[in-house]
Motif scaffolding. Structure first.
Motif: not given
Length: 329
Positions: A278, A142-143, A169, A149-150, A146
């Motif tokens: 990304k 689930n990461q 995303d 994106q980060q 993120p």
């Protein structure tokens, strides 16, 4: 079925059983350079055959009639902000799994190995000219988004399904493997597929397509989510879950680790795996697609088929060729 509180704990190959696995699962999040080694021979357990022929209804169309897995055309010389960032750093940072047998897992010396690890190294070689210039970051299911994106990682190579929701995303390479959700349960449990999960505790990874499928298709199941898919095997072993729903490609490796487990029923989804980056990193997508185009060349002697035979054929037999790429018009 043996009552849960009486079910014996089973040993898992490759990690020294449940205790050893717990150490491996806990050792995530650090940047870890990894050497690549040949996988040990774990026998010839046969999972249901997997093909790359997708049911017509399984293909998602995101916009303009394009299939979800339609990616940008390969370009080995593409250069933009994403590629420059990697080249300026002198290292590719890859988000991977360290707990998926045959795909991304730890060898006895602590290094990472598997089909996805080989692919990440090939991407590093294309962009940096050296396959060793890759740093692996182990990330939970689930990461994955993120982390991109980060900008904690440049790419995610982690049996990640391409679908329309995720394309909102992140961006994806062309398809490099095709799997599907399937049930895995202890032999003799009486669970033979999705129809037998009503009233059962079923484990799946948080943020996975398995979680989505369970919540949609099996209203009477108690869904138990974990950070990493291998944790589900542990939950069944210690009697906290009755079955697992996950990609058949991952489940086949887990069943090879624990021969008391079995894949049951047919796969009930059709899921193309891609390398995620990304959103807006078109230059990086094109470079990765060049790697994949080269990987597929050569028929039975292609790098893709060599990697398949090395890592996956023992547990996912019957695949004769890599999936054909789709590109945007």
């Amino acid at each position: 079925m043996t009552p849960k509180d009486k079910r014996p704990r089973k040993r898992v190959r490759g990690w020294g059983g449940v205790a050893g696995m717990a150490v491996a699962v806990a050792a995530t999040a650090a940047l870890l350079p990894a050497a690549l080694h040949q996988a040990p021979d774990e026998g010839k357990r046969r999972a249901p055959q997997t093909t790359h022929a997708a049911p017509a209804a399984a293909t998602e169309e995101c916009k303009d009639g394009q299939a979800a897995e339609a990616s940008l055309k390969p370009d080995g010389g593409a250069k933009g902000d994403a590629v420059r960032r990697i080249q300026d750093r002198g290292q590719l940072i890859a988000g991977v799994d360290q707990n998926s047998y045959r795909w991304g897992y730890r060898a006895t010396d602590g290094g990472l190995q598997g089909f996805d690890i080989d692919l990440a190294r090939a991407i590093a070689k294309q962009i940096l000219g050296d396959e060793t210039k890759v740093v692996f970051r182990a990330i939970p299911t689930n990461q994955r988004i993120p982390a991109l994106q980060q900008e904690k990682v440049d790419i995610v190579v982690r049996t990640m399904t391409i679908n329309c929701d995720r394309l909102e995303d992140v961006d994806f390479s062309s398809e490099y493997f095709r799997g599907g959700q399937q049930v895995m349960a202890p032999k003799g449990s009486g669970i033979k597929g999705m129809d037998d999960l009503d009233g059962k505790t079923v484990c799946t990874a948080a943020g996975s397509t398995g979680e989505e499928a369970l919540n949609k298709e099996v209203k009477g199941a108690k869904v138990l989510t974990v950070d990493n898919q291998l944790d589900c095997l542990v939950r069944v072993q210690v009697g906290e879950a009755d079955a697992v729903v996950t990609d058949n490609a991952l489940a086949a490796g887990q069943a090879a680790q624990d021969p008391s487990m079995s894949l049951e029923g047919d796969r009930f989804t059709d899921e193309p795996y891609g390398v995620a980056v990304k959103k807006g990193s078109d230059d990086l997508v094109k470079r990765i697609n060049k790697v994949l185009a080269d990987y597929r060349k050569g028929g039975d002697n292609s790098d893709w088929m060599k990697a398949y035979r090395k890592w996956l054929a023992a547990d996912l037999p019957g695949i004769k060729a890599p999936p054909e790429p789709k590109y945007r018009d």
